[in-house]
Design an enzyme around this catalytic site. Structure first.
Site, PDB file in Angstrom:
ATOM      1  N   ASP A  84      -6.561  -1.749   1.844  1.00  0.00           N
ATOM      2  CA  ASP A  84      -7.001  -0.703   2.761  1.00  0.00           C
ATOM      3  C   ASP A  84      -7.623  -1.392   3.959  1.00  0.00           C
ATOM      4  OD1 ASP A  84      -7.552   1.928   3.578  1.00  0.00           O
ATOM      5  OD2 ASP A  84      -9.615   1.782   2.842  1.00  0.00           O
ATOM      6  N   ASP A 115      -9.570  -0.247   7.368  1.00  0.00           N
ATOM      7  CA  ASP A 115     -10.108   0.856   8.167  1.00  0.00           C
ATOM      8  C   ASP A 115     -10.653   0.320   9.479  1.00  0.00           C
ATOM      9  OD1 ASP A 115      -9.503   2.802   6.331  1.00  0.00           O
ATOM     10  OD2 ASP A 115     -11.466   2.752   5.357  1.00  0.00           O
ATOM     11  N   ARG A 119       0.837  -1.202   0.000  1.00  0.00           N
ATOM     12  CA  ARG A 119       0.000   0.000   0.000  1.00  0.00           C
ATOM     13  C   ARG A 119       0.869   1.248   0.000  1.00  0.00           C
ATOM     14  NH1 ARG A 119      -4.821   2.182   2.232  1.00  0.00           N
ATOM     15  NH2 ARG A 119      -4.855   4.323   1.487  1.00  0.00           N
ATOM     16  N   ARG A 170      -5.954   0.869  -4.674  1.00  0.00           N
ATOM     17  CA  ARG A 170      -4.979   0.402  -3.684  1.00  0.00           C
ATOM     18  C   ARG A 170      -4.933  -1.115  -3.574  1.00  0.00           C
ATOM     19  NH1 ARG A 170      -7.999   3.430   0.501  1.00  0.00           N
ATOM     20  NH2 ARG A 170      -7.506   5.096  -0.917  1.00  0.00           N
TER      21      ARG A 170
HETATM   22  N1  LIG Z   1     -11.172   5.009  11.566  1.00  0.00           N
HETATM   23  C1  LIG Z   1     -10.085   5.112  10.828  1.00  0.00           C
HETATM   24  N2  LIG Z   1      -9.538   4.010  10.239  1.00  0.00           N
HETATM   25  C2  LIG Z   1      -8.418   4.109   9.487  1.00  0.00           C
HETATM   26  N3  LIG Z   1      -7.731   5.256   9.274  1.00  0.00           N
HETATM   27  C3  LIG Z   1      -8.234   6.376   9.848  1.00  0.00           C
HETATM   28  C4  LIG Z   1      -9.413   6.359  10.633  1.00  0.00           C
HETATM   29  N4  LIG Z   1      -9.652   7.622  11.076  1.00  0.00           N
HETATM   30  C5  LIG Z   1      -8.701   8.387  10.606  1.00  0.00           C
HETATM   31  N5  LIG Z   1      -7.818   7.667   9.844  1.00  0.00           N
HETATM   32  C6  LIG Z   1      -6.670   8.261   9.198  1.00  0.00           C
HETATM   33  O1  LIG Z   1      -6.939   8.386   7.835  1.00  0.00           O
HETATM   34  C7  LIG Z   1      -5.698   8.412   7.159  1.00  0.00           C
HETATM   35  C8  LIG Z   1      -5.906   8.100   5.688  1.00  0.00           C
HETATM   36  O2  LIG Z   1      -6.337   6.779   5.590  1.00  0.00           O
HETATM   37  P1  LIG Z   1      -6.528   6.112   4.195  1.00  0.00           P
HETATM   38  O3  LIG Z   1      -5.401   6.482   3.279  1.00  0.00           O
HETATM   39  O4  LIG Z   1      -6.775   4.634   4.436  1.00  0.00           O
HETATM   40  O5  LIG Z   1      -7.849   6.851   3.702  1.00  0.00           O
HETATM   41  P2  LIG Z   1      -8.711   6.357   2.562  1.00  0.00           P
HETATM   42  O6  LIG Z   1      -8.952   4.883   2.754  1.00  0.00           O
HETATM   43  O7  LIG Z   1      -8.131   6.771   1.254  1.00  0.00           O
HETATM   44  O8  LIG Z   1     -10.077   7.135   2.778  1.00  0.00           O
HETATM   45  P3  LIG Z   1     -11.253   6.785   3.766  1.00  0.00           P
HETATM   46  O9  LIG Z   1     -10.797   7.196   5.138  1.00  0.00           O
HETATM   47  O10 LIG Z   1     -12.382   7.604   3.221  1.00  0.00           O
HETATM   48  O11 LIG Z   1     -11.525   5.287   3.687  1.00  0.00           O
HETATM   49  C9  LIG Z   1      -4.859   7.392   7.879  1.00  0.00           C
HETATM   50  O12 LIG Z   1      -3.487   7.677   7.806  1.00  0.00           O
HETATM   51  C10 LIG Z   1      -5.380   7.458   9.311  1.00  0.00           C
HETATM   52  O13 LIG Z   1      -4.492   8.192  10.156  1.00  0.00           O
HETATM   53  N1  LIG Z   2     -16.253  -0.060  -3.382  1.00  0.00           N
HETATM   54  C1  LIG Z   2     -15.322   0.559  -2.658  1.00  0.00           C
HETATM   55  N2  LIG Z   2     -15.046   1.841  -2.883  1.00  0.00           N
HETATM   56  C2  LIG Z   2     -14.118   2.481  -2.133  1.00  0.00           C
HETATM   57  C3  LIG Z   2     -13.416   1.813  -1.124  1.00  0.00           C
HETATM   58  C4  LIG Z   2     -13.717   0.433  -0.919  1.00  0.00           C
HETATM   59  O1  LIG Z   2     -13.117  -0.237  -0.042  1.00  0.00           O
HETATM   60  N3  LIG Z   2     -14.666  -0.154  -1.690  1.00  0.00           N
HETATM   61  N4  LIG Z   2     -12.500   2.464  -0.377  1.00  0.00           N
HETATM   62  C5  LIG Z   2     -12.301   3.750  -0.553  1.00  0.00           C
HETATM   63  C6  LIG Z   2     -11.377   4.469   0.336  1.00  0.00           C
HETATM   64  O2  LIG Z   2     -11.160   3.815   1.480  1.00  0.00           O
HETATM   65  C7  LIG Z   2     -12.919   4.519  -1.608  1.00  0.00           C
HETATM   66  N5  LIG Z   2     -13.863   3.785  -2.344  1.00  0.00           N
END
Ligand SMILES: Nc1ncnc2c1ncn2[C@@H]1O[C@H](COP(=O)(O)OP(=O)(O)OP(=O)(O)O)[C@@H](O)[C@H]1O
Ligand SMILES: Nc1nc2c(c(=O)[nH]1)N=C(CO)CN2
Length: 307
Positions: free
Chosen positions: A236, A238, A224, A233
């Site tokens: 991911d 979360d 990643r 990516r």
């Molecule tokens: N609940 C959470 N889970 C994971 N990362 C988080 C969370 N809250 C805040 N972050 C922060 O968000 C930053 C960006 O994460 P990431 O690059 O995975 O975002 P993304 O997946 O592109 O977007 P999204 O957050 O919309 O899924 C991470 O470095 C982390 O510090």
């Molecule tokens: N369908 C789908 N779309 C996304 C996803 C994902 O996991 N699934 N993650 C994102 C950023 O975390 C942005 N968009």
């Protein structure tokens, strides 16, 4: 009597820095790490009663060489967070040096020094201050969402589930069915391959930030790289929710600030636990939120048992 272990001059090439040239070329980073052990650690002559400094050294070098960040302050925080994962480490002092920093005058070194203690570092419910070896922290329920739309996404997600099952301080109890979902993107983004998504549930004794650091290390190990916001990516992970912790900290917002509107998170979670409830201001019954999420029709179930 308590013991202090010092590791000096751990070095690795890393890509941390604010300038694009630093991100691209990389440079040497050096860390000095002091570990203050809890009273009673190393009371016997057995390695299991203390911390293996070779393992700590490898973890620190992994961070120096790992996911690039802008600031050496952040590198130092990551090192401190990682080091405090060892239960016998009560406090740590970390110095991160960047002797080849882009500074226009002659200089020998630039460094940042921090001291972090378990009690001050650990803020969330799972992170009450500990003394000695006990009491063990209370396990807190966790919900993690996994997604991938580059590379062999299915193999990656399967490997991640296996790795999480072996992760110290994490206990998995459920793995959702695997879904193929259309990429949810912002309006100005170009089309992307479909995602594979799943949700895993379980408990952790790690604090929120330590859990995040550990998940980001897994993401990094699977290739990643953070470039574009919502870019395609390889992986991911979360943190959707951690017990009923609510925190607005941008480094780790809990519950995840967008989870309530994402069928690619909610639908797998509801399949795994039909009674699940998302906590927080936008929370509610997960199955209902899934049905009303904008992307609810963009999901196809691929497999029940896949990991
Ligand atoms: N609940 C959470 N889970 C994971 N990362 C988080 C969370 N809250 C805040 N972050 C922060 O968000 C930053 C960006 O994460 P990431 O690059 O995975 O975002 P993304 O997946 O592109 O977007 P999204 O957050 O919309 O899924 C991470 O470095 C982390 O510090
Ligand atoms: N369908 C789908 N779309 C996304 C996803 C994902 O996991 N699934 N993650 C994102 C950023 O975390 C942005 N968009």
């Amino acid at each position: 009597m308590s013991h202090r272990i010092t590791l000096t001059g751990l070095r690795a090439e890393g890509h941390h820095g604010v300038l694009a040239s630093e991100r691209e070329s990389g440079q040497i980073f050096i860390a000095d790490v002091v570990l203050d052990l809890v009273p009673g650690a190393a009371a016997t002559d057995e390695l299991s009663s203390t911390v293996n400094y070779a393992e700590v050294a490898e973890a620190v070098v992994g961070i120096l060489a790992g996911e690039p960040v802008d600031l050496i302050e952040t590198v130092a925080e990551r090192v401190a967070t990682a080091v405090l994962q060892w239960p016998v480490v009560q406090a740590t002092e970390v110095v991160v040096h960047k002797p080849r920093a882009p500074i226009a005058v002659e200089f020998t070194d630039v460094s940042v020094a921090i001291r972090r203690e378990r009690a001050s570092q650990e803020l969330g419910r799972a992170e009450r201050p500990r003394s000695g070896y006990s009491p063990a922290p209370e396990p807190v329920p966790i919900v993690l969402s996994l997604g991938a739309n580059l590379g062999d996404a299915r193999a990656t997600l399967r490997d991640v589930v296996r790795e999480l099952r072996h992760e110290l301080g994490v206990h998995l109890s459920g793995v959702s069915p695997l879904a193929r979902t259309k990429a949810v993107l912002s309006e100005d983004q170009e089309a992307q391959p479909d995602y594979l998504n799943a949700v895993v549930t379980g408990t952790t004794t790690l604090g929120p930030r330590t859990l995040l650091a550990c998940l980001q290390q897994i993401e990094h190990a699977h290739g990643r790289r953070r470039a574009e916001h919502w870019g395609a990516r390889t992986l991911d992970i979360d943190v959707v929710a951690m017990g009923d912790i609510e925190q607005g900290d941008p480094t780790l917002t809990l519950p995840h600030p967008r989870a309530h509107a994402r069928a690619f998170v909610l639908a797998p979670w509801a399949r795994l636990d039909p009674e699940a409830v998302l906590p927080g201001p936008h929370g509610g019954p997960v199955a209902e939120l899934a049905a009303s999420a904008p992307d609810h029709a963009d999901l196809e179930w691929l497999a029940e048992e896949w990991a």
